[in-house]
Motif scaffolding. Structure first.
Motif, mmCIF file in Angstrom:
data_model
loop_
_atom_site.group_PDB
_atom_site.id
_atom_site.type_symbol
_atom_site.label_atom_id
_atom_site.label_comp_id
_atom_site.label_asym_id
_atom_site.label_seq_id
_atom_site.Cartn_x
_atom_site.Cartn_y
_atom_site.Cartn_z
ATOM 1 N N GLN A 55 2.266 -4.162 -8.066
ATOM 2 C CA GLN A 55 2.842 -4.816 -6.908
ATOM 3 C C GLN A 55 4.159 -3.632 -6.745
ATOM 4 O OE1 GLN A 55 2.175 -7.396 -4.806
ATOM 5 N NE2 GLN A 55 3.935 -6.797 -3.640
ATOM 6 N N LYS A 56 4.579 -3.412 -7.921
ATOM 7 C CA LYS A 56 5.683 -2.365 -7.662
ATOM 8 C C LYS A 56 5.403 -1.157 -7.218
ATOM 9 C CE LYS A 56 8.572 -3.866 -11.781
ATOM 10 N NZ LYS A 56 9.088 -3.565 -13.302
ATOM 11 N N ALA A 57 4.218 -0.719 -7.537
ATOM 12 C CA ALA A 57 3.455 0.536 -6.910
ATOM 13 C C ALA A 57 3.346 0.373 -5.381
ATOM 14 C CB ALA A 57 2.231 0.922 -7.590
ATOM 15 N N ALA A 58 2.824 -0.576 -5.089
ATOM 16 C CA ALA A 58 2.743 -0.724 -3.631
ATOM 17 C C ALA A 58 3.819 -1.036 -2.822
ATOM 18 C CB ALA A 58 2.123 -2.344 -3.434
ATOM 19 N N GLN A 59 5.061 -1.498 -3.585
ATOM 20 C CA GLN A 59 6.271 -1.588 -3.001
ATOM 21 C C GLN A 59 7.125 -0.316 -2.902
ATOM 22 O OE1 GLN A 59 7.658 -4.571 -1.803
ATOM 23 N NE2 GLN A 59 9.327 -3.361 -0.926
ATOM 24 N N GLY A 60 6.697 0.488 -3.938
ATOM 25 C CA GLY A 60 7.408 1.797 -3.839
ATOM 26 C C GLY A 60 6.697 2.831 -2.845
ATOM 27 N N ILE A 61 5.717 2.857 -2.659
ATOM 28 C CA ILE A 61 5.009 3.725 -1.525
ATOM 29 C C ILE A 61 5.337 3.118 -0.201
ATOM 30 C CG2 ILE A 61 2.725 4.270 -0.781
ATOM 31 C CD1 ILE A 61 1.325 3.991 -3.548
ATOM 32 N N SER A 62 5.525 1.626 -0.022
ATOM 33 C CA SER A 62 5.692 1.186 1.197
ATOM 34 C C SER A 62 6.966 1.294 1.553
ATOM 35 C CB SER A 62 5.408 -0.406 1.030
ATOM 36 O OG SER A 62 4.068 -0.621 1.037
ATOM 37 N N GLU A 63 7.826 1.465 0.555
ATOM 38 C CA GLU A 63 9.396 1.900 0.976
ATOM 39 C C GLU A 63 9.589 3.267 1.439
ATOM 40 O OE1 GLU A 63 12.556 0.439 -1.860
ATOM 41 O OE2 GLU A 63 11.575 -1.586 -1.871
ATOM 42 N N GLY A 64 8.816 4.205 0.876
ATOM 43 C CA GLY A 64 8.663 5.435 1.213
ATOM 44 C C GLY A 64 8.091 5.448 2.664
ATOM 45 N N ILE A 65 7.116 4.949 2.962
ATOM 46 C CA ILE A 65 6.694 4.931 4.457
ATOM 47 C C ILE A 65 7.628 4.395 5.494
ATOM 48 C CG2 ILE A 65 4.962 3.918 5.742
ATOM 49 C CD1 ILE A 65 3.010 3.830 3.334
ATOM 50 N N MET A 66 8.325 3.303 5.008
ATOM 51 C CA MET A 66 9.340 2.712 5.799
ATOM 52 C C MET A 66 10.372 3.615 6.184
ATOM 53 S SD MET A 66 9.601 -1.461 4.756
ATOM 54 C CE MET A 66 9.072 -1.281 3.140
ATOM 55 N N SER A 67 10.902 4.204 5.041
ATOM 56 C CA SER A 67 12.122 5.330 5.356
ATOM 57 C C SER A 67 11.579 6.344 6.486
ATOM 58 C CB SER A 67 12.419 5.755 3.819
ATOM 59 O OG SER A 67 13.239 6.960 4.096
#
Length: 297
Positions: free
Chosen positions: A281-293
């Motif tokens: 879940q953290k991995a998904a959050q981290g990748i997603s936050e990079g995409i959002m940025s």
């Protein structure tokens, strides 16, 4: 509160004397708005001051409520993200299909591979599909349109060239291919793979090299911060970034795209993380936050 009636000894007021009082009250009720408006104009406060002085009614919608109701645009509304879960859990049953070669512009490669696994047998394909689904949930809540290249809905594949075409046809604003590495024990950490400048055959990555690097750097930063996973100690010279020209998923992309190897499945410390649902879940959050940025830059 109880109600007590009038004193029976009090003098009775004639009924006819109430009429002037009622007329006076009615006149004041009619005149009051005009007097108030006149005071607002003379005082120079205007409508804005009146609104400011009036507290919001109980139950009035907040900006958060507006966002939930769709009256305030979500951050990624109108953006398209394609997530490419590396490999397919059924690939190992279709070796003939995945072993056929496809052209990636500057060379030919296998359609796909089975991927790697932990020593205990947890496969990369299961890992990538789980993380991709978690990412979809996160990004859709931000308003993005999210497409997966496969969602466990096909027996094998797709091939690497088809994976690239899915992102291209979707006119994706960002594409991320999720993977986990299969290096030797002791080699640990994540790395993000960026497209090299390739111009050969059907491949021309020159327009996407710069935005893909931006996307990859942002994902690497966010992934490290959210998951605590170190940058690779065996690829990228400590940067967590690796540029390659031999991956069909990158070579044939016409939109910004990167791969992320989230960790090394053959290293016990990394494997313990990759097999943890909480860490995924953290991995998904981290990748997603990079995409959002990247999409909100």
């Amino acid at each position: 509160m109880s109600y007590t009636g009038p004193d029976p000894d009090a003098p009775r007021v004639p009924r006819r004397r109430r009429l002037p009082a009622l007329v006076t009250v009615a006149a004041l009720a009619v005149a009051a708005p005009a007097v108030w408006l006149g005071w607002q104009v003379i005082g120079g406060t205007g409508e804005g001051a009146l609104k400011k002085a009036t507290p919001p009614a109980s139950g009035s919608p907040s900006p958060t409520d507006d966002a939930k109701n769709g009256t305030v645009p979500l951050p990624l509304k109108g953006k398209v993200v394609v997530i490419d879960p590396g490999h397919n859990p059924g690939n190992f049953r279709h070796t003939t299909d995945i072993n056929r070669t496809v052209n990636i512009g500057n060379e030919s490669k296998e359609c796909d591979t089975t991927g790697t696994s932990t020593d205990a047998g947890y496969t990369e394909a299961r890992f990538t599909l789980d993380v991709a689904r978690r990412m979809r949930t996160i990004l859709e809540k931000q308003g993005a349109t999210v497409k997966l290249t496969q969602d466990g809905d096909r027996p094998w594949g797709p091939c690497i060239d088809e994976r690239a075409r899915i992102g291209d046809k979707a006119h994706a604003d960002a594409v991320v291919s999720v993977h986990a590495d299969g290096s030797a024990a002791g080699n640990r950490g994540f790395h993000v793979i960026l497209p090299a400048a390739v111009h050969a055959g059907a491949a021309d990555t020159r327009p996407i090299v710069a935005p893909s690097r931006d996307l990859g750097e942002r994902i690497g930063t966010a992934f490290h911060q959210v998951t605590g996973e170190p940058r690779s100690n065996y690829i990228g010279g400590g940067t967590g970034l690796d540029t390659r020209s031999d991956l069909g998923g990158l070579n044939l992309s016409t939109v910004p795209k990167v791969f992320i190897e989230c960790g090394n499945m053959r290293d016990p410390r990394d494997a313990a993380r990759l097999t943890s649902g909480a860490w995924r879940q953290k991995a998904a959050q981290g990748i997603s936050e990079g995409i959002m940025s990247f999409l909100r830059r």
